[in-house]
Write an enzyme that holds these catalytic residues in place. Structure first.
Site, PDB file in Angstrom:
ATOM      1  N   GLY A 297       0.761  -1.362  -0.054  1.00 56.52           N
ATOM      2  CA  GLY A 297       0.075  -0.089   0.075  1.00 56.52           C
ATOM      3  C   GLY A 297       0.747   1.344   0.282  1.00 56.52           C
ATOM      4  CB  ALA A 374       0.726  -0.619   6.776  1.00 53.21           C
ATOM      5  CB  SER A 417      -4.521   4.627  14.343  1.00 50.22           C
ATOM      6  OG  SER A 417      -5.879   4.736  14.419  1.00 50.22           O
ATOM      7  CE  LYS A 420     -11.135   9.861   6.533  1.00 53.39           C
ATOM      8  NZ  LYS A 420      -9.808  10.533   6.342  1.00 53.39           N
ATOM      9  CG  LEU A 460       0.148  15.913   0.331  1.00 54.23           C
ATOM     10  CD1 LEU A 460       1.169  16.766   0.522  1.00 54.23           C
ATOM     11  CD2 LEU A 460      -0.947  16.394  -0.198  1.00 54.23           C
ATOM     12  CB  SER A 463      -3.941   4.365  -3.569  1.00 54.55           C
ATOM     13  OG  SER A 463      -4.286   3.686  -2.489  1.00 54.55           O
ATOM     14  NE  ARG A 557     -17.104  10.822  -0.089  1.00 55.07           N
ATOM     15  CZ  ARG A 557     -15.577  10.461  -0.446  1.00 55.07           C
ATOM     16  NH1 ARG A 557     -15.580   9.760  -1.479  1.00 55.07           N
ATOM     17  NH2 ARG A 557     -15.089  10.985   0.342  1.00 55.07           N
TER      18      ARG A 557
END
Length: 639
Positions: A297, A374, A417, A420, A460, A463, A557
């Site tokens: 990732g 991760a 973490s 959010k 920044l 994905s 959303r």
């Protein structure tokens, strides 16, 4: 004849140059002795000839080594002349040493005369030929016949990078430099390549005078904050800012001047990095066996790059996505090949973090001492629609991985973490907060493995993040879609985040929650507008229908917040690192945690899982904009 010589291929020019240099060195040797003795005819006995031959061979070898026959003189005249001076100096030393060694009758002062003669004979023709080329191309006033068809530009930066950029623009490029602008007051009023240097305050005036629309940035080693301030000035003048590759890459051929491109928004959002503390970077990595889950990732792969630079004994890449794992393994293997000092053993393992047996086997086989966890599902809308997958991966997967670490006596376990997880309003945030609670409870249950959590916001270029999405929408001609005009986010570069995660993990004592300083929050609509501007386009609104890219508001959303927070409470303390804070937060017992985990691992019912998340002590509430932002963030959101 001259034109045919200028247009000859490189090998022909190189051969002619070598022949001339042999003659020039030989003549210089003759002149050095003849001028010293005051005689036209000199006696060339065997010792003198041996000294001459030695000097000639050493001189040619030095010139080849210094790259004189590879350099393109008209692109790097100063470097070529410096190389000639260096070569002739060593050549004179070689003459003095060889005359002593062969016991020749060469006068002792001859090497000094030889140095001067050789420098002139080798350097002067090169300067003459370069000027002839310039004259044939640009005429006596230095202007190319095609200059009137080029786009006028201003170069920001009148240093070495700016000089080289202006030089390269003369070579059949579409731009022509009309003025330099620089922050250094000492340069104002001077000329560089016959072009005036002005203060930044004159950008507007210069743009009108020369009908300029574009400013090319030649800022050398300017910091990110300095670049950001300069681009702000350029945007205020309604000019387009573009940047160039590093000048050294252009001169060496690694990049071309044609590679000029718009300034990347990432360069303007990121902060000036704080140098990492080497003792913290090394503490859990150097000479140790390390595993990264979710290695393929955005964060996982960057962690692997930072980790391998610290030279661990073994690095295990644990990843479910086969192609991502293959790409990363190839990249790290290439990196190790280029840097012989890195002797890390790279192990790539395909596996699911919910499979505790596979995890334990990988940890046991490689005697893992440090784990960076991760692996997670992070996209809010996708997890919102796939609750079972989100719960199983983010909560149960973290639990299985942690239990495997305990069973194999792993020393340190670091969870990646997210902001959010603080007062979550979506399933993804709730699962990450529950994962934190699981590790805190496990930390109280045992003392084998040290569990640490590191919480931060958006990175920044990751994905699925907003910047790649906006870039794609701009490339397609728009519109840019934005969920709410007041939405705010924190941003950090991936390399900075990875370095801070590693350093925070080294400071953990067990059950710690570390929070990264994310800098100033960014209003996303302002980000979208700036990306449009940096692309050389204008926003299309009801008042400016002639604009290029429109911004459409689509509505929040499910589970999306207007702003994100990093702290649940106010109990926070500093650490050894200025951008890492330790948060003291409440947690629950292992017995209570185990009750929730049993439901999360056994049930696949969406309603049951959602209800259990609502009942868990995560502060999860189904809402689109909850929380208690500080006055600064609230003021920014409503501005």
């Amino acid at each position: 004849m001259l034109q045919r010589l200028f247009n000859a291929n490189r090998s022909t020019k190189r051969t002619i140059t070598v022949i001339y240099d042999i003659l020039a060195i030989s003549i210089s040797l003759y002149l050095a002795i003849a001028l010293r003795l005051g005689e036209i005819t000199i006696k060339l006995d065997l010792p003198i000839l041996a000294s001459f031959a030695t000097t000639l061979l050493i001189s040619l070898a030095l010139m080849i080594k210094l790259g004189l026959y590879r350099a393109i003189l008209r692109y790097a005249p100063l470097e070529s002349l410096l190389s000639i001076a260096m070569a002739t100096t060593f050549s004179a030393i070689a003459l003095a040493c060889s005359s002593f060694f062969f016991q020749s009758d060469i006068p002792r002062s001859s090497p000094i005369i030889y140095l001067l003669a050789c420098t002139i004979l080798l350097g002067a023709p090169r300067i003459l030929i370069r000027n002839l080329i310039q004259f044939s191309r640009y005429g006596i006033n230095g202007l190319n016949k095609t200059d009137k068809y080029k786009e006028p530009v201003i170069i920001y930066g009148a240093g070495y990078a700016g000089y080289q950029l202006a030089q390269n623009l003369n070579n059949d490029h579409k731009y022509i430099a009309k003025a330099f602008v620089d922050d250094d007051k000492k340069l104002w009023g001077n000329k560089l390549k016959n072009i005036n240097v002005y203060q930044p305050e004159k950008l507007d005036e210069l743009a009108r005078r020369y009908q300029v629309k574009t400013v090319l940035l030649a800022l050398g080693s300017a910091t990110r904050s300095e670049r950001r301030a300069i681009v702000d000035q350029i945007e205020k003048a309604n000019l387009k800012a573009q940047t160039i590759p590093p000048i050294n890459d252009i001169i060496s051929g690694k990049a071309r001047i044609e590679d000029i491109k718009p300034v990347a928004i990432e360069d303007l959002l990121g902060r000036d990095p704080v140098p990492p503390k080497l003792e913290l970077m090394n503490a859990c990595i150097k000479d140790k066996n390390v595993m990264v889950t979710g290695a393929g990732g955005s964060i996982g792969s960057e962690l692997c790059r930072k980790i391998i630079a610290q030279n661990p004994q073994t690095l295990v890449l644990f990843e479910l996505n086969e192609f991502a794992l293959y790409q990363l393994e190839q990249e790290l293997t290439t990196l190790s090949t280029k840097h012989p000092e890195i002797n890390t053993k790279i192990v790539h393992t395909i596996g699911n973090i919910q499979d505790q047996q596979t995890l334990e086997q990988a940890m046991k086989d490689n005697q893992i001492q440090t784990i960076y966890h991760a692996a997670a599902y992070k996209h809010v809308p996708l997890v919102e629609d796939n609750i079972n997958a989100g719960v199983k991966n983010n909560i149960v997967g973290t639990w299985r991985c942690a239990e495997a670490a305990i069973n194999t006596s792993v020393e340190s376990f670091v969870l990646i973490s997210t902001d959010k997880a603080v007062r979550p309003t979506n399933i993804m945030g709730a699962t990450k907060r529950m994962a934190e609670l699981v590790l805190q409870a496990l930390s109280q249950r045992q003392n084998t493995t040290r569990f640490t959590m590191v919480r931060f916001g958006n990175v920044l270029g990751s994905s699925g993040s907003v910047i790649p999405k906006f870039k794609e929408q701009i490339a397609k001609g728009g519109p840019i879609t934005l969920t709410h005009p007041n939405i705010i986010r924190y941003f950090m570069t991936i390399p900075e985040a990875a370095e801070l995660v590693i350093q925070a993990g080294a400071m953990g004592k067990g059950g710690d929650v570390f929070v990264l300083d994310m800098g100033e929050p960014v209003k996303i609509i302002d980000l979208a507008k700036r990306m449009i501007s940096l692309s050389g386009m204008k926003e299309k609104t009801h008042n400016t229908l002639s604009g290029d890219i429109a911004i459409e508001i689509t509505g929040l959303r499910p589970g999306e917040k207007l702003y994100e927070e990093l702290l649940i409470g106010d109990n926070v303390t500093g650490t050894k690192h200025p951008r890492i804070m330790r948060a003291e937060e409440k947690f629950i017992s292992w017995e209570k945690t185990k009750e929730f985990l049993n439901t999360f691992s056994e049930s696949n019912d969406k309603a049951i899982l959602t209800d259990k998340l609502l009942k868990a002590p995560t502060d999860y509430k189904i809402s689109s904009s909850t929380g208690n932002p500080d006055n600064k963030i609230l003021k920014l959101a409503n501005s």
